[in-house]
Design a protein around this motif. Structure first.
Motif: not given
Ligand SMILES: C[S@@+](CC[C@H](N)C(=O)[O-])C[C@H]1O[C@@H](n2cnc3c(N)ncnc32)[C@H](O)[C@@H]1O
Length: 204
Positions: A4, A73, A94
């Protein structure tokens, strides 16, 4: 660095048109989605859709039930900003494609361009395929694009796995029928050529 945070860094530091995988329009994906013959009521999920314009084109093609999922995001916000008011017509998630969070037997089409090839660990690939099996309706379609056998060894600075169409189909197994495949010579914004392999399989 987690997956991420890697992707957050990319989308924070680069504009959508600067990333190596950028295409103005994902024509091959659009073509393969059209070739499934699904109607405008079909539920379509673009997994790892990032900031790509596929969602804009699917709306323009008349599809009304589109979901875009991404681990980043910032990528999602970028696509939402581009779409403006039309972003409200899309379901945004997400989420991580290797973790289970999707509804069962819900989607008619699962699309992924340049996400599956980052899964270098067989356990992650297994979890991803289990997610596809869980979330797709019986008879639903999975369209996946990865680097081909002559493609680069890395994407976005990360190791990847390259596939022929047969190898990609084998990852999904006999519960999926290989319907069609295609090879694309993708030219990056920096002018480099990258071989992509696309597969469209149908869940039995
Ligand atoms: C190489 S980009 C491709 C973006 C888009 N599909 C395209 O073709 O323009 C990979 C995308 O997958 C997302 N991604 C990477 N790993 C993911 C995961 N495990 N689950 C969901 N999205 C992921 C990244 O944030 C990024 O947007």
């Amino acid at each position: 660095m987690s997956d991420k945070s890697h992707w957050e860094k990319i989308y924070t530091n680069k504009r959508p048109a600067e990333v190596s995988w950028h295409q103005t329009h994902l024509e091959k994906s659009r073509e393969l989605i059209r070739a499934t013959g699904v109607g405008h009521d079909a539920k379509i999920i673009d997994v790892g859709g990032g900031a790509s314009t596929l969602v804009d084109d699917l709306l323009a093609d008349g599809f009304r039930h589109i979901t875009v999922m991404d681990i980043s995001p910032t990528a999602i916000q970028s696509a939402q900003a581009r779409l403006g008011a039309r972003a409200r017509e899309i379901v945004w998630l997400e989420a991580d494609a290797t973790r289970g969070s999707l509804p069962a037997h819900h989607y008619d089409v699962w699309h992924d361009r340049a996400v599956f090839h980052f899964l270098t660990d067989a356990k992650d690939r297994r979890r991803y395929v289990d997610n596809v099996s869980h979330a797709l309706k019986p008879g639903g379609y999975v369209i996946v694009a990865t680097f081909g056998p002559n493609g680069p060894l890395k994407c976005s600075g990360l190791d990847i796995v390259r596939y022929t169409s047969e190898q990609l189909h084998a990852e999904f197994g006999e519960d999926f029928q290989l319907l069609r495949s295609a090879v694309e010579d993708h030219v990056t914004p920096a002018g480099k050529h990258q071989e992509f392999v696309y597969c469209c399989c149908r869940k039995r």
